[in-house]
Write a protein that holds these residues in place. Structure first.
Motif, short mmCIF file in Angstrom:
data_model
loop_
_atom_site.label_atom_id
_atom_site.label_comp_id
_atom_site.label_asym_id
_atom_site.label_seq_id
_atom_site.Cartn_x
_atom_site.Cartn_y
_atom_site.Cartn_z
N GLY A 38 0.82 -1.21 0.00
CA GLY A 38 0.00 0.00 0.00
C GLY A 38 0.85 1.25 0.00
N VAL A 39 1.90 1.27 0.83
CA VAL A 39 2.80 2.42 0.86
C VAL A 39 3.53 2.55 -0.47
CG1 VAL A 39 4.83 3.42 1.99
CG2 VAL A 39 3.06 2.32 3.37
N ALA A 40 3.91 1.40 -1.07
CA ALA A 40 4.59 1.43 -2.36
C ALA A 40 3.71 2.03 -3.44
CB ALA A 40 5.02 0.02 -2.75
N GLY A 41 2.39 1.89 -3.29
CA GLY A 41 1.50 2.50 -4.26
C GLY A 41 1.47 4.01 -4.15
N ALA A 42 1.83 4.52 -2.95
CA ALA A 42 1.78 5.97 -2.74
C ALA A 42 3.13 6.64 -2.93
CB ALA A 42 1.26 6.26 -1.33
N THR A 43 4.24 5.91 -2.69
CA THR A 43 5.56 6.52 -2.78
C THR A 43 6.60 5.49 -3.19
OG1 THR A 43 7.28 7.71 -1.53
CG2 THR A 43 5.98 6.10 -0.33
N SER A 44 7.67 5.95 -3.78
CA SER A 44 8.76 5.06 -4.16
C SER A 44 9.94 5.20 -3.20
CB SER A 44 9.22 5.36 -5.59
OG SER A 44 9.67 6.71 -5.70
N SER A 45 9.78 5.96 -2.15
CA SER A 45 10.85 6.20 -1.19
C SER A 45 11.18 4.92 -0.41
CB SER A 45 10.46 7.31 -0.20
OG SER A 45 11.37 7.37 0.87
N ALA A 46 12.44 4.49 -0.54
CA ALA A 46 12.86 3.29 0.19
C ALA A 46 12.81 3.52 1.69
CB ALA A 46 14.27 2.89 -0.24
N ASP A 47 13.14 4.74 2.14
CA ASP A 47 13.10 5.04 3.57
C ASP A 47 11.68 4.94 4.11
OD1 ASP A 47 15.81 5.46 3.63
OD2 ASP A 47 15.65 7.64 3.37
N ALA A 48 10.72 5.45 3.33
CA ALA A 48 9.32 5.38 3.77
C ALA A 48 8.84 3.94 3.84
CB ALA A 48 8.44 6.19 2.82
N ARG A 176 10.08 -3.59 -7.11
CA ARG A 176 9.69 -3.83 -5.71
C ARG A 176 8.34 -4.51 -5.58
NH1 ARG A 176 11.68 2.10 -3.74
NH2 ARG A 176 13.90 1.59 -3.47
N VAL A 177 7.34 -3.95 -6.22
CA VAL A 177 6.00 -4.51 -6.07
C VAL A 177 5.88 -5.90 -6.70
CG1 VAL A 177 3.56 -4.21 -6.66
CG2 VAL A 177 4.89 -2.27 -5.81
N PRO A 178 6.35 -6.10 -7.95
CA PRO A 178 6.26 -7.46 -8.53
C PRO A 178 7.01 -8.50 -7.70
CG PRO A 178 6.74 -5.87 -10.24
CD PRO A 178 6.87 -5.14 -8.95
N VAL A 179 8.22 -8.16 -7.24
CA VAL A 179 8.99 -9.11 -6.42
C VAL A 179 8.26 -9.42 -5.12
CG1 VAL A 179 11.10 -9.40 -5.07
CG2 VAL A 179 11.23 -8.55 -7.41
N THR A 180 7.73 -8.39 -4.48
CA THR A 180 7.03 -8.60 -3.21
C THR A 180 5.78 -9.44 -3.39
OG1 THR A 180 7.83 -6.46 -2.39
CG2 THR A 180 5.94 -7.43 -1.26
N VAL A 181 5.00 -9.13 -4.41
CA VAL A 181 3.77 -9.89 -4.66
C VAL A 181 4.11 -11.35 -4.95
CG1 VAL A 181 1.84 -10.20 -6.23
CG2 VAL A 181 2.43 -7.91 -5.41
N SER A 182 5.11 -11.58 -5.78
CA SER A 182 5.49 -12.96 -6.11
C SER A 182 5.97 -13.72 -4.88
CB SER A 182 6.59 -12.96 -7.18
OG SER A 182 6.14 -12.33 -8.36
N ALA A 183 6.85 -13.07 -4.10
CA ALA A 183 7.39 -13.73 -2.91
C ALA A 183 6.29 -14.03 -1.90
CB ALA A 183 8.47 -12.85 -2.28
N VAL A 184 5.38 -13.09 -1.72
CA VAL A 184 4.30 -13.26 -0.74
C VAL A 184 3.35 -14.37 -1.17
CG1 VAL A 184 2.24 -12.16 0.20
CG2 VAL A 184 4.43 -10.96 0.24
N LEU A 185 2.99 -14.39 -2.44
CA LEU A 185 2.07 -15.43 -2.91
C LEU A 185 2.69 -16.82 -2.78
CD1 LEU A 185 0.44 -13.78 -6.06
CD2 LEU A 185 -0.48 -13.98 -3.74
N CYS A 186 3.99 -16.92 -3.06
CA CYS A 186 4.67 -18.21 -2.88
C CYS A 186 4.69 -18.62 -1.41
CB CYS A 186 6.10 -18.14 -3.42
SG CYS A 186 6.21 -18.06 -5.22
N ALA A 187 4.96 -17.65 -0.53
CA ALA A 187 4.99 -17.93 0.90
C ALA A 187 3.60 -18.33 1.40
CB ALA A 187 5.49 -16.72 1.66
N LEU A 226 -2.18 4.03 -4.36
CA LEU A 226 -2.14 4.80 -5.61
C LEU A 226 -3.06 6.02 -5.52
CD1 LEU A 226 -2.17 2.03 -8.36
CD2 LEU A 226 -0.27 3.55 -7.76
N LEU A 227 -4.26 5.82 -5.00
CA LEU A 227 -5.21 6.93 -4.89
C LEU A 227 -4.73 8.01 -3.93
CD1 LEU A 227 -8.58 4.92 -4.79
CD2 LEU A 227 -7.65 6.26 -6.70
N LEU A 228 -4.17 7.55 -2.81
CA LEU A 228 -3.67 8.53 -1.83
C LEU A 228 -2.45 9.25 -2.39
CD1 LEU A 228 -3.99 6.43 1.46
CD2 LEU A 228 -5.36 8.42 0.79
N GLY A 229 -1.59 8.50 -3.11
CA GLY A 229 -0.42 9.14 -3.69
C GLY A 229 -0.80 10.18 -4.74
N ALA A 230 -1.81 9.84 -5.55
CA ALA A 230 -2.28 10.77 -6.59
C ALA A 230 -2.94 11.99 -5.96
CB ALA A 230 -3.26 10.06 -7.51
#
Length: 233
Positions: A38-48, A176-187, A226-230
């Motif tokens: 969800g945060v990744a949808g709003a920002t690309s900041s690695a720190d955030a 980031r998002v594709p890797v996370t989604v793939s890893a999470v679904l496998c887990a 995404l909506l919040l980021g926009a």
């Protein structure tokens, strides 16, 4: 026979703990994945992303631990109160308690004569344990420690939460998002399969439910991000 029953009870207890650990890890995976995606949808900041993921990990693991501690403490208090009451009953009404134990054994299919003999032998050996197991369904030797339960929940949630946290902060921004989604679904596929096998549930249904639930959670939070980021742009 008694050793076998004891071993079976111990195995059942270990399986329950293992299943609880799998479910705790599953909760950590889903909740943290939903948060960081969800945060990744709003920002690309690695720190955030790292801050949000760590905050979610700590909040979730501490919440799980405290909730498990309170729940198991309440169960432990109830079981100890029941055992204390039964101990008083045995001291004050031994004859009536022996008759009650005999009746309970008869209800389980023993003949009156055999039930009486078994009740007398169990009472002579350890009356409180016999009544606890037969009458109350409690094993005095396996009362759960709330601290053990709390630490187990904390560790299980943390281990599960680390996967989406690392998956979202380590890859390049575009992956980031594709890797996370793939890893999470496998887990989730793995935890769903493991939980189903340990719990004796149908594997395909459990796996599908687990994967779809986690996937839906990530999709909803990502769209919200995404909506919040926009809106904040």
């Amino acid at each position: 026979m008694e050793d076998s029953e004891r071993g079976g009870g111990s195995l059942s207890s270990r399986l329950n703990w293992l299943r609880a650990g799998v479910l705790g890890a599953n909760d950590g995976i889903v909740s943290t994945a939903g948060l960081v995606v969800g945060v990744a949808g709003a920002t690309s900041s690695a720190d955030a992303l790292l801050t949000a993921g760590l905050a979610g990990l700590l909040a979730g693991s501490l919440s799980m631990a405290s909730g498990e501690y309170v729940s198991v403490s309440s169960q432990r208090d109830s079981e100890q109160a029941a055992l204390a009451f039964e101990e008083r009953e045995l001291a004050e009404r031994p004859v009536a308690e022996l008759a009650e134990l005999t009746g309970l054994l008869e209800d389980r299919g023993l003949t009156p004569a055999v039930a009486r003999e078994v009740a007398e032998q169990l009472t002579a050996r350890d009356a409180l344990t016999a009544h606890a197991r037969v009458e109350l369904g409690i094993d005095p030797e396996q009362i759960v420690n709330p601290w053990h339960a709390a630490w187990a929940s904390f560790i299980a949630f943390t281990v599960g939460a680390l996967l989406p946290l690392l998956a979202i902060v380590l890859p390049p921004a575009g992956l980031r998002v594709p890797v996370t989604v793939s890893a999470v679904l496998c887990a989730l596929l793995l935890t769903g399969w493991t939980g189903a096998r340990l719990g004796g549930a149908p594997v395909p249904r459990s796996v599908l439910r687990n994967v779809l639930g986690g996937g839906l959670a990530m999709a909803v939070t990502y769209l919200a991000g995404l909506l919040l980021g926009a809106a904040g742009a």
